[in-house]
Design a protein around this motif. Structure first.
Motif, PDB file in Angstrom:
ATOM      1  N   ILE A  65       6.813  -4.604   1.858  1.00  0.00           N
ATOM      2  CA  ILE A  65       7.435  -5.204   0.677  1.00  0.00           C
ATOM      3  C   ILE A  65       7.035  -4.468  -0.591  1.00  0.00           C
ATOM      4  CG2 ILE A  65       7.510  -7.316  -0.739  1.00  0.00           C
ATOM      5  CD1 ILE A  65       7.423  -8.935   1.804  1.00  0.00           C
ATOM      6  N   ASP A  66       5.844  -3.865  -0.579  1.00  0.00           N
ATOM      7  CA  ASP A  66       5.364  -3.157  -1.766  1.00  0.00           C
ATOM      8  C   ASP A  66       6.169  -1.903  -2.075  1.00  0.00           C
ATOM      9  OD1 ASP A  66       3.059  -4.742  -2.661  1.00  0.00           O
ATOM     10  OD2 ASP A  66       2.226  -4.248  -0.699  1.00  0.00           O
ATOM     11  N   ALA A  67       6.977  -1.453  -1.137  1.00  0.00           N
ATOM     12  CA  ALA A  67       7.813  -0.277  -1.384  1.00  0.00           C
ATOM     13  C   ALA A  67       9.013  -0.614  -2.263  1.00  0.00           C
ATOM     14  CB  ALA A  67       8.292   0.314  -0.058  1.00  0.00           C
ATOM     15  N   SER A  81       7.081 -11.008 -19.837  1.00  0.00           N
ATOM     16  CA  SER A  81       7.111  -9.806 -20.675  1.00  0.00           C
ATOM     17  C   SER A  81       6.149  -8.749 -20.144  1.00  0.00           C
ATOM     18  CB  SER A  81       6.785 -10.152 -22.134  1.00  0.00           C
ATOM     19  OG  SER A  81       5.436 -10.552 -22.292  1.00  0.00           O
ATOM     20  N   THR A  82       5.026  -9.188 -19.576  1.00  0.00           N
ATOM     21  CA  THR A  82       4.091  -8.236 -18.967  1.00  0.00           C
ATOM     22  C   THR A  82       4.729  -7.579 -17.751  1.00  0.00           C
ATOM     23  OG1 THR A  82       2.219  -9.591 -19.710  1.00  0.00           O
ATOM     24  CG2 THR A  82       1.761  -7.939 -18.038  1.00  0.00           C
ATOM     25  N   LEU A  83       5.418  -8.375 -16.933  1.00  0.00           N
ATOM     26  CA  LEU A  83       6.125  -7.803 -15.789  1.00  0.00           C
ATOM     27  C   LEU A  83       7.223  -6.840 -16.261  1.00  0.00           C
ATOM     28  CD1 LEU A  83       6.673  -7.677 -12.743  1.00  0.00           C
ATOM     29  CD2 LEU A  83       8.097  -9.717 -12.991  1.00  0.00           C
ATOM     30  N   SER A  84       7.890  -7.163 -17.353  1.00  0.00           N
ATOM     31  CA  SER A  84       8.954  -6.311 -17.878  1.00  0.00           C
ATOM     32  C   SER A  84       8.434  -4.956 -18.354  1.00  0.00           C
ATOM     33  CB  SER A  84       9.665  -7.010 -19.041  1.00  0.00           C
ATOM     34  OG  SER A  84      10.336  -8.167 -18.602  1.00  0.00           O
ATOM     35  N   THR A  85       7.194  -4.928 -18.812  1.00  0.00           N
ATOM     36  CA  THR A  85       6.635  -3.693 -19.358  1.00  0.00           C
ATOM     37  C   THR A  85       5.621  -3.014 -18.431  1.00  0.00           C
ATOM     38  OG1 THR A  85       4.986  -5.023 -20.561  1.00  0.00           O
ATOM     39  CG2 THR A  85       6.986  -4.405 -21.749  1.00  0.00           C
ATOM     40  N   GLU A  86       5.087  -3.773 -17.466  1.00  0.00           N
ATOM     41  CA  GLU A  86       4.070  -3.220 -16.565  1.00  0.00           C
ATOM     42  C   GLU A  86       4.451  -3.436 -15.106  1.00  0.00           C
ATOM     43  OE1 GLU A  86      -0.081  -3.929 -17.362  1.00  0.00           O
ATOM     44  OE2 GLU A  86       0.348  -4.576 -19.405  1.00  0.00           O
ATOM     45  N   TYR A  87       5.740  -3.406 -14.802  1.00  0.00           N
ATOM     46  CA  TYR A  87       6.199  -3.672 -13.429  1.00  0.00           C
ATOM     47  C   TYR A  87       5.662  -2.661 -12.427  1.00  0.00           C
ATOM     48  CZ  TYR A  87       9.681  -0.338 -15.171  1.00  0.00           C
ATOM     49  OH  TYR A  87      10.292   0.753 -15.749  1.00  0.00           O
ATOM     50  N   ALA A  88       5.280  -1.464 -12.888  1.00  0.00           N
ATOM     51  CA  ALA A  88       4.767  -0.440 -11.978  1.00  0.00           C
ATOM     52  C   ALA A  88       3.242  -0.411 -11.933  1.00  0.00           C
ATOM     53  CB  ALA A  88       5.299   0.936 -12.381  1.00  0.00           C
ATOM     54  N   HIS A  89       2.578  -1.331 -12.640  1.00  0.00           N
ATOM     55  CA  HIS A  89       1.106  -1.352 -12.658  1.00  0.00           C
ATOM     56  C   HIS A  89       0.570  -1.635 -11.255  1.00  0.00           C
ATOM     57  CE1 HIS A  89      -2.905  -1.943 -14.321  1.00  0.00           C
ATOM     58  NE2 HIS A  89      -3.001  -3.053 -13.605  1.00  0.00           N
ATOM     59  N   GLU A  90      -0.489  -0.939 -10.880  1.00  0.00           N
ATOM     60  CA  GLU A  90      -1.053  -1.117  -9.544  1.00  0.00           C
ATOM     61  C   GLU A  90      -2.535  -1.448  -9.620  1.00  0.00           C
ATOM     62  OE1 GLU A  90      -0.291   1.974  -6.778  1.00  0.00           O
ATOM     63  OE2 GLU A  90       1.871   2.034  -7.147  1.00  0.00           O
TER      64      GLU A  90
END
Length: 305
Positions: free
Chosen positions: A180-182, A163-172
Motif C-alpha cells: 500500500i505504501d507504493a 494541510s500538513t498532508l497537502s504539503t508533506e504527503y511525501a514525508h517519510e
C-alpha cells in the motif's frame, strides 16, 4: 415461507448496509511508532461524540449507492485540538451528507499525539493520514472510486492535519512498509474548514501546537508544521472556509494559507463569513454561513474533473 423470505430480506439488508458503511483498521497489528500497551480508547457522548486516546486507528467507509456515485471521495479528519476527535460533528455527519451527493466519504480515526503509547508523537497523525488516503486508493475499484478524485477534508486541528498532508504527503519516517505504501498519498483536492494552519505566534492555536510538538518546540519544528511555509506548486487545489468572529482559531490561519497558495499558482477558493464562530460544522442556525456547503459543492463541480 413468509418467515424464510423475511429472514432472507434481513440478511440482504445487512449485507447492503455493510457494503455501504464499514470500518477497517489502518494497520495490521501494532501500528508503527507505537508501543504495545493496555491503554484503552475513550468515547463520550455529550451532544458531540468525543473520542480520545485512540490506540487502533481506523477508517469508517461510507459509500453512496452506485446509481448516484460520482467516483469522487473525500477523506475526513475531524478536529479536536489533537486531544480528542469530534467524531460525528466533524466526521460521520459529513460522511452521510456527502453520500447523499453521490460522493464516497471516509472518516479517519487517527491517533492523537498526547497518547503515552507513541514513540514519536509528532509524526503519528500525518502517518495515519497518509495511510488512510493510500488505503482509499488501494480499494478504489471495489468502492467505485476514481483514484484521481480522492480529496481530503479537515476541521480545526483536523484542518491542520489536512494541510500538513497537502504539503508533506511525501514525508517519510523509518518504519516497515507494505504494498500500500507504493501508492500516492497526495490528495487531489483539499477542503479546510476553520483550519489551524500556522504554528507561528501571530496566528497560533496554542493547544494544537502544544499537543502536537510540545510547549518548547524549536523554531525548525514550528516552521515545519506551519502549512503556509510549506506550500509548493504541487500542493492540491484548496477550498477554505472560516468565520471572521472565530475566537478559537484566528482567521489569519486561512488568510496565510490562501496567500501562499496564490503565490505558488495553486487554485484556491477562500470563503469568509462575518459570523459563525469556531466549530460551526454544518452552520445550521448561524446565518449566512449555513450556506457554505452549497458553495463547496459548486467548487467541487468546477475543480474535481
Amino acid at each position: 415461507m413468509k418467515k424464510s423470505f423475511q429472514t432472507l430480506a434481513l440478511i440482504l439488508l445487512s449485507m447492503l448496509t455493510f457494503a455501504q458503511n464499514h470500518t477497517l483498521p489502518l494497520w495490521e497489528g501494532t501500528p508503527p511508532l507505537q508501543n504495545p500497551s493496555d491503554l484503552q480508547e475513550e468515547s463520550t457522548q455529550q451532544g458531540i461524540l468525543r473520542i480520545a486516546n485512540v490506540q487502533t486507528p481506523s477508517i469508517d467507509v461510507y459509500l453512496p449507492t452506485k446509481q448516484i456515485a460520482t467516483g469522487e471521495a473525500v477523506v475526513i479528519f475531524p478536529g479536536g485540538g489533537y486531544a480528542i476527535l469530534a467524531y460525528d460533528w466533524e466526521g460521520t455527519d459529513f460522511a452521510k451528507w456527502f453520500n447523499a451527493q453521490g460522493i464516497a466519504a471516509i472518516v479517519v480515526k487517527y491517533r492523537l499525539p498526547i497518547s503515552k503509547s507513541l514513540t514519536d508523537p509528532k509524526e503519528v497523525p500525518l502517518l495515519d493520514a497518509q495511510r488512510a488516503i493510500r488505503m482509499v486508493r488501494a480499494n478504489a475499484e471495489a468502492w467505485n472510486i476514481n483514484t484521481s478524485k480522492v480529496g481530503i477534508m479537515g476541521f480545526s486541528a483536523g484542518g491542520h492535519l489536512a494541510s500538513t498532508l497537502s504539503t508533506e504527503y511525501a514525508h517519510e519516517v523509518n518504519r516497515p512498509k507494505d504494498s500500500i505504501d507504493a501508492l500516492s498519498a497526495r490528495p487531489d483536492f483539499s477542503i479546510l474548514v476553520y483550519p489551524v494552519i500556522s504554528f507561528r505566534d501571530a496566528a497560533v492555536h496554542s493547544g494544537s501546537r502544544k499537543n502536537l510538538i510540545g510547549e518548547n518546540a524549536s523554531q525548525e519544528l514550528m516552521d515545519r508544521f506551519s502549512g503556509e511555509l510549506n506550500v509548493t506548486a504541487d500542493t492540491p487545489p484548496t477550498f477554505l472556509v472560516h468565520a471572521q468572529d472565530d475566537k478559537g482559531v484566528p482567521i489569519e490561519n486561512s488568510l496565510l494559507y490562501y496567500q501562499a497558495l496564490h503565490q505558488h499558482g495553486v487554485k484556491a477558493s477562500l470563503h469568509i463569513y462575518p459570523s459563525g464562530g469556531h466549530g460551526f460544522a454544518f452552520g445550521l442556525g448561524k446565518g449566512a454561513v449555513e450556506g457554505w456547503r452549497e458553495v463547496l459543492l459548486a467548487w467541487m463541480r468546477e475543480t474535481v474533473k
